[in-house]
Design an enzyme around this catalytic site. Sequence first.
Site, PDB file in Angstrom:
ATOM      1  N   ASP A 126      -4.312  -3.813  -1.498  1.00  0.00           N
ATOM      2  CA  ASP A 126      -3.073  -3.701  -0.721  1.00  0.00           C
ATOM      3  C   ASP A 126      -3.299  -2.966   0.615  1.00  0.00           C
ATOM      4  O   ASP A 126      -4.440  -2.631   0.950  1.00  0.00           O
ATOM      5  CB  ASP A 126      -2.027  -2.986  -1.595  1.00  0.00           C
ATOM      6  CG  ASP A 126      -0.652  -3.587  -1.458  1.00  0.00           C
ATOM      7  OD1 ASP A 126      -0.333  -4.076  -0.362  1.00  0.00           O
ATOM      8  OD2 ASP A 126       0.120  -3.547  -2.430  1.00  0.00           O
ATOM      9  N   TRP A 161      -0.326  -8.672   3.771  1.00  0.00           N
ATOM     10  CA  TRP A 161       0.976  -9.302   4.079  1.00  0.00           C
ATOM     11  C   TRP A 161       0.984 -10.090   5.386  1.00  0.00           C
ATOM     12  O   TRP A 161       2.045 -10.282   5.996  1.00  0.00           O
ATOM     13  CB  TRP A 161       2.087  -8.239   4.150  1.00  0.00           C
ATOM     14  CG  TRP A 161       1.928  -7.094   3.218  1.00  0.00           C
ATOM     15  CD1 TRP A 161       1.831  -7.168   1.853  1.00  0.00           C
ATOM     16  CD2 TRP A 161       1.832  -5.695   3.543  1.00  0.00           C
ATOM     17  NE1 TRP A 161       1.679  -5.912   1.323  1.00  0.00           N
ATOM     18  CE2 TRP A 161       1.683  -4.993   2.337  1.00  0.00           C
ATOM     19  CE3 TRP A 161       1.866  -4.985   4.738  1.00  0.00           C
ATOM     20  CZ2 TRP A 161       1.556  -3.604   2.286  1.00  0.00           C
ATOM     21  CZ3 TRP A 161       1.741  -3.596   4.696  1.00  0.00           C
ATOM     22  CH2 TRP A 161       1.594  -2.936   3.479  1.00  0.00           C
ATOM     23  N   GLY A 162      -0.188 -10.506   5.853  1.00  0.00           N
ATOM     24  CA  GLY A 162      -0.227 -11.236   7.126  1.00  0.00           C
ATOM     25  C   GLY A 162      -0.090 -10.325   8.338  1.00  0.00           C
ATOM     26  O   GLY A 162      -0.020 -10.799   9.474  1.00  0.00           O
ATOM     27  N   ASP A 183       6.492  -9.543   0.854  1.00  0.00           N
ATOM     28  CA  ASP A 183       6.735  -9.615  -0.593  1.00  0.00           C
ATOM     29  C   ASP A 183       7.834 -10.611  -0.932  1.00  0.00           C
ATOM     30  O   ASP A 183       8.886 -10.644  -0.290  1.00  0.00           O
ATOM     31  CB  ASP A 183       7.150  -8.242  -1.125  1.00  0.00           C
ATOM     32  CG  ASP A 183       5.971  -7.295  -1.224  1.00  0.00           C
ATOM     33  OD1 ASP A 183       4.916  -7.587  -0.629  1.00  0.00           O
ATOM     34  OD2 ASP A 183       6.110  -6.264  -1.903  1.00  0.00           O
TER      35      ASP A 183
HETATM   36  C1  GLA Z   1       3.021  -4.230  -2.128  1.00  0.00           C
HETATM   37  C2  GLA Z   1       2.474  -5.608  -2.468  1.00  0.00           C
HETATM   38  C3  GLA Z   1       3.111  -6.101  -3.757  1.00  0.00           C
HETATM   39  C4  GLA Z   1       2.812  -5.129  -4.875  1.00  0.00           C
HETATM   40  C5  GLA Z   1       3.296  -3.720  -4.488  1.00  0.00           C
HETATM   41  C6  GLA Z   1       2.845  -2.677  -5.487  1.00  0.00           C
HETATM   42  O1  GLA Z   1       4.369  -4.277  -1.815  1.00  0.00           O
HETATM   43  O2  GLA Z   1       2.713  -6.516  -1.422  1.00  0.00           O
HETATM   44  O3  GLA Z   1       2.623  -7.385  -4.085  1.00  0.00           O
HETATM   45  O4  GLA Z   1       1.441  -5.107  -5.156  1.00  0.00           O
HETATM   46  O5  GLA Z   1       2.798  -3.340  -3.223  1.00  0.00           O
HETATM   47  O6  GLA Z   1       3.256  -1.381  -5.136  1.00  0.00           O
END
Ligand code: GLA
Length: 377
Positions: A126, A161-162, A183
């Site tokens: 992440d 996330w891009g 997300d």
């Molecule tokens: C981010 C990621 C999610 C998930 C959460 C966990 O938001 O994008 O997919 O893994 O963290 O805290």
Amino acid sequence: MIVKTPPMGWNSWNTFGPNINDELIRTTADAMVENGLLEAGYNYLVIDDCWSLRERDENGKLVADPVKFPHGMKDVADYVHSKGLKFGMYSCAGTRTCADYPGSFDHEYVDAKTFAEWGVDFLKYDYCFRPNYVPGHLLYKKMGNALANSGRDILFSACSWGAHETHKWIKTTGAHMWRSTGDINDSWASIRDLAKHQLNIWDYNGAGCFNDMDMLVVGMNGKGNVAVTGCTYEEYKSHFSIWAFLNSPLMIGCDIRNMTEETRSILLNKDIIAINQDPACRQAYIIEGDNWWAGRVYMMAKRLNDGDIAIGVFNLGDNDEWPNFQLDSIGLGYATGKKLVWRELWTGETGESVDVMRFHGMAPHSCRVYRGKIVDA
Ligand code: GLA
């Protein structure tokens, strides 16, 4: 490690969030086998955030939460492997994970070694709590190197996330898939927006490193960690079909121990999975044509390895629609002397088209997905 088709599996986050433990993982592993998910191709079981203690141990190592995982992670991994599944875990490129557990920043090599020792086959990585002075590509390169030299094949699932134009640098890091979207949540608006966003970056997708549109919400039905309104059966079908069409990894996010028949029929639709897992991994393209429904209906085609053409028609708008396209737009048409003999992959309806393919009365948020063969007219 070369990842040739979009990874498939299950991830704990969408439904369970922080409420994960040993028993959940073992019973989920059992369910993946008993429900036929493993046989259908879903072979990675991934534990997301919130599995560790809040601090590292005195040697700087990550420690599994002894209340949630009393037998440790190696024991969980052994159980998952005993079912014929692969085992995935989660960490973060920053100093802390998104849910504020220790991240791997400046601990990349020790963590990669720990994961390898535990028998981890997949690492979701992440992007929270990132030190602002280090560019994202360096953070992912560090962990990419650490994993590739950990002594174990570990699929590297980047999750930035891009952000910061991830698409431009992610393939330099060793990642096998990368989150190309923010997300997801369990609502039609989220599915629609992620799908539309993806259209601008799908050229970056391909074998070796796949655009990851985030975990599926199919079957959540408004319950769980990222639940909002829930979706209808038609909406979940469209969601699954779009993710399949765009070569996204298919990571299930619902509680697979308690699936309804509808959920099962979506996640186990072998014909739709075959479009996602087609060995050629060609990108879909937008079928051009009359576009008075532009922005509402998306018509896509995807060339498959055996010469078939998949056609997906997605009504992302809120009204009934009657779209169509001329077969010239996919390299057919009357003058070729060929026609398309097709089967719709949700209903099993069959038919053929020579010049034009018409899609009458498509309800809002619905889809039609066809597999067509080119034969003499
Ligand atoms: C981010 C990621 C999610 C998930 C959460 C966990 O938001 O994008 O997919 O893994 O963290 O805290």
